[in-house]
Scaffold this motif. Structure first.
Motif, PDB file in Angstrom:
ATOM      1  N   GLY A  55       0.593  -1.256  -0.057  1.00 23.17           N
ATOM      2  CA  GLY A  55      -0.056  -0.098   0.001  1.00 23.17           C
ATOM      3  C   GLY A  55       0.915   1.391   0.027  1.00 23.17           C
ATOM      4  O   GLY A  55       0.350   2.271  -0.325  1.00 23.17           O
ATOM      5  N   SER A  56       1.981   1.290   0.631  1.00 25.37           N
ATOM      6  CA  SER A  56       2.923   2.560   0.671  1.00 25.37           C
ATOM      7  C   SER A  56       3.405   2.764  -0.983  1.00 25.37           C
ATOM      8  O   SER A  56       3.438   3.890  -1.324  1.00 25.37           O
ATOM      9  CB  SER A  56       4.010   2.191   1.467  1.00 25.37           C
ATOM     10  OG  SER A  56       3.728   1.563   2.849  1.00 25.37           O
ATOM     11  N   LEU A  57       3.751   1.655  -1.640  1.00 27.42           N
ATOM     12  CA  LEU A  57       4.216   1.834  -2.939  1.00 27.42           C
ATOM     13  C   LEU A  57       2.999   2.396  -3.810  1.00 27.42           C
ATOM     14  O   LEU A  57       3.122   3.047  -4.673  1.00 27.42           O
ATOM     15  CB  LEU A  57       4.920   0.773  -3.379  1.00 27.42           C
ATOM     16  CG  LEU A  57       6.402   0.684  -2.684  1.00 27.42           C
ATOM     17  CD1 LEU A  57       7.025  -0.631  -3.261  1.00 27.42           C
ATOM     18  CD2 LEU A  57       7.212   1.793  -2.933  1.00 27.42           C
ATOM     19  N   GLU A 151      -7.372   9.101  -2.759  1.00 25.59           N
ATOM     20  CA  GLU A 151      -7.894   8.775  -1.662  1.00 25.59           C
ATOM     21  C   GLU A 151      -7.016   7.421  -0.893  1.00 25.59           C
ATOM     22  O   GLU A 151      -6.856   6.760  -1.926  1.00 25.59           O
ATOM     23  CB  GLU A 151      -9.236   8.100  -2.182  1.00 25.59           C
ATOM     24  CG  GLU A 151     -10.531   9.068  -1.897  1.00 25.59           C
ATOM     25  CD  GLU A 151     -11.748   8.159  -2.298  1.00 25.59           C
ATOM     26  OE1 GLU A 151     -11.946   7.872  -3.574  1.00 25.59           O
ATOM     27  OE2 GLU A 151     -12.533   7.880  -1.207  1.00 25.59           O
ATOM     28  N   ASP A 152      -6.766   7.580   0.035  1.00 28.76           N
ATOM     29  CA  ASP A 152      -5.875   6.486   0.575  1.00 28.76           C
ATOM     30  C   ASP A 152      -7.112   5.604   1.533  1.00 28.76           C
ATOM     31  O   ASP A 152      -7.544   6.106   2.496  1.00 28.76           O
ATOM     32  CB  ASP A 152      -4.900   6.987   1.754  1.00 28.76           C
ATOM     33  CG  ASP A 152      -4.018   5.696   2.369  1.00 28.76           C
ATOM     34  OD1 ASP A 152      -4.659   4.699   2.218  1.00 28.76           O
ATOM     35  OD2 ASP A 152      -3.344   5.916   2.901  1.00 28.76           O
ATOM     36  N   ALA A 153      -7.468   4.795   0.842  1.00 31.40           N
ATOM     37  CA  ALA A 153      -8.638   3.921   1.353  1.00 31.40           C
ATOM     38  C   ALA A 153      -7.976   2.509   1.813  1.00 31.40           C
ATOM     39  O   ALA A 153      -8.539   1.432   1.722  1.00 31.40           O
ATOM     40  CB  ALA A 153      -9.655   3.615   0.128  1.00 31.40           C
ATOM     41  N   ALA A 154      -6.531   2.417   2.179  1.00 33.22           N
ATOM     42  CA  ALA A 154      -5.996   1.338   2.704  1.00 33.22           C
ATOM     43  C   ALA A 154      -6.814   0.490   3.746  1.00 33.22           C
ATOM     44  O   ALA A 154      -6.851  -0.799   3.705  1.00 33.22           O
ATOM     45  CB  ALA A 154      -4.698   1.624   3.512  1.00 33.22           C
ATOM     46  N   GLU A 155      -7.493   1.308   4.572  1.00 35.23           N
ATOM     47  CA  GLU A 155      -8.041   0.769   5.959  1.00 35.23           C
ATOM     48  C   GLU A 155      -9.718   0.453   5.570  1.00 35.23           C
ATOM     49  O   GLU A 155     -10.105   0.036   6.620  1.00 35.23           O
ATOM     50  CB  GLU A 155      -7.756   1.550   7.045  1.00 35.23           C
ATOM     51  CG  GLU A 155      -6.608   1.862   7.307  1.00 35.23           C
ATOM     52  CD  GLU A 155      -6.286   3.072   8.305  1.00 35.23           C
ATOM     53  OE1 GLU A 155      -7.114   3.477   8.775  1.00 35.23           O
ATOM     54  OE2 GLU A 155      -5.020   3.117   8.756  1.00 35.23           O
ATOM     55  N   GLN A 156     -10.128   0.810   4.444  1.00 44.55           N
ATOM     56  CA  GLN A 156     -11.540   0.714   4.399  1.00 44.55           C
ATOM     57  C   GLN A 156     -11.904  -0.098   2.944  1.00 44.55           C
ATOM     58  O   GLN A 156     -12.689   0.875   2.049  1.00 44.55           O
ATOM     59  CB  GLN A 156     -12.240   2.132   4.566  1.00 44.55           C
ATOM     60  CG  GLN A 156     -11.989   2.598   6.081  1.00 44.55           C
ATOM     61  CD  GLN A 156     -12.551   3.871   6.331  1.00 44.55           C
ATOM     62  OE1 GLN A 156     -13.640   4.112   5.975  1.00 44.55           O
ATOM     63  NE2 GLN A 156     -12.265   4.648   7.469  1.00 44.55           N
TER      64      GLN A 156
END
Ligand SMILES: Cc1ncc(COP(=O)(O)O)c(C=O)c1O
Length: 369
Positions: A55-57, A151-156
């Motif tokens: 997810g970071s990359l 949008e960082d939706a990593a958690e959702q």
């Protein structure tokens, strides 16, 4: 010890992994990568998904696709993981932070306008823990100032905002498939977009920018950010059960809410807002000032009772790596500063049982009594 996260592999994970080995398809060329891209992008309401190795990359790729670089500024919440700021800095741009809201712990849209300058190129929203950012005011601002929304939706994964799917609300979105996320692949991530040009550019950059006609000639520098078929195989099996996974996460949230709701010494993220229902990526609690110790001490005390827990994110504007550069010296984000010091999250992985949630909640109640 009750672990802070325990993933569940009770579907086709083993079967699909065996398929990879039996067929010899273990690299990114294997069929599960495409399957995961198609299935997961649909879940998030996007036409295109580009699977990557974490997810970071994914964030780095998104910024590169948008051509964000030196001289640009990107506005983001201070209360988020370092990956968000690291990607901006590595792109050569400047991170500009805003505080979070007191009750959702998400970036406060009301603070964004004051940070927009002639150099602002994008707003990076990060949907924190279980609730999405209040997107309509952000979308309105971005339109008015001609800014990109990342949008960082990593958690959702599988969350919605006013009935619209999180991940499809901006120009480009990113997710992580780390084992504490809803869909997991070991390590892994994805970039999502409805823009075909951006998607094509992401695919090109993800794969070292090999030339279409003459493979080993390169007009631009890319990366090898590819995901393997082995990782994607696990993700595809997980995706088949996304409905159950999201329901289980909400059940875990409900178990904790039942036991902790309304406690005068605890603050929890809201169960719902006018625009979304909490998806409980993790179950976080913030200790009230009446508790005579901070989150670090609470975690030690919980551990002595057999319950593992984790710190909240540390605010970007207080990170030594940025302060050492002389950045954010006069920045204040009181809400982020408070929850970073007084916040922790309890065991909340998909594999948690009600008994474990009960033991964890009781342990917390005992230590703050
Ligand atoms: C909001 C957010 N963004 C990005 C990441 C980074 O993802 P990864 O660990 O896959 O690199 C995480 C990971 O927890 C995250 O929570």
């Amino acid at each position: 010890m009750i672990p802070v996260n325990r993933p569940l592999f009770d579907g086709n994970e083993k079967k699909y992994l065996n398929e990879c080995i039996d067929t010899g398809w273990i690299s990114s060329e294997g069929p599960f990568v495409k399957k995961l891209e198609v299935g997961f992008s649909k879940l998030m309401g996007c036409a295109h998904g580009i699977a990557v190795c974490n997810g970071s990359l994914a964030i780095e790729l998104a910024l590169a696709a948008l051509r964000i670089g030196p001289g640009d500024e990107v506005i983001l919440p201070s209360f988020t993981i370092i990956s968000c700021a690291a990607a901006i800095v590595r792109a050569g741009a400047l991170p500009v932070v805003v505080d979070c809201q007191h009750d959702t712990w998400n970036m406060d849209p009301a603070l964004i306008a004051g940070k927009i300058t002639s150099r602002t190129k994008a707003i990076m929203v990060v949907h924190i823990y279980g609730l999405p950012v209040d997107m309509d005011p952000v979308i309105e601002l971005a339109r008015r100032h001609d800014l990109f929304i990342i949008e960082d939706a990593a958690e959702q994964h599988g969350q919605s905002y006013k009935g619209r799917l999180v991940g499809s609300l901006g120009d480009i979105a990113t997710v992580s498939f780390y084992p504490n996320k809803q869909i997991v692949t070991g390590e892994g991530g994805m970039v999502l977009t409805n823009d075909k040009t951006l998607a094509d550019r992401c695919r090109h950059l993800r794969n070292l920018c090999f030339d279409k006609e003459r493979r080993f000639i390169h007009e631009e520098l890319g990366w090898n950010f590819r995901m393997s078929n082995l990782q994607a195989a696990i993700g595809v099996a997980q995706l088949e059960r996304i409905g159950q996974i999201v329901a289980k996460k909400r059940q875990i949230g409900h178990w904790y809410q039942q036991r902790l709701r309304g406690h005068p010494r605890l603050q929890m993220q809201r169960e719902r807002t006018e625009y979304a229902e909490n998806i409980y990526w993790v179950f976080g609690v913030v200790l009230d000032d009446a508790v005579p110790f901070d989150a670090a001490e609470a975690m030690t005390r919980l551990k002595s009772k057999g319950v593992d827990s984790r710190h909240f994110f540390w605010p970007l504007h207080e990170q030594p790596v940025f302060r050492n550069r002389g950045w954010f010296m006069n920045e204040r984000c009181p809400n982020a500063e408070r929850i970073a010091r007084r916040g922790l999250y309890l065991p909340s992985g998909v594999g948690l049982t009600e008994k474990e949630a009960d033991i964890s909640a009781r342990a917390l109640l005992e230590i703050i009594r």
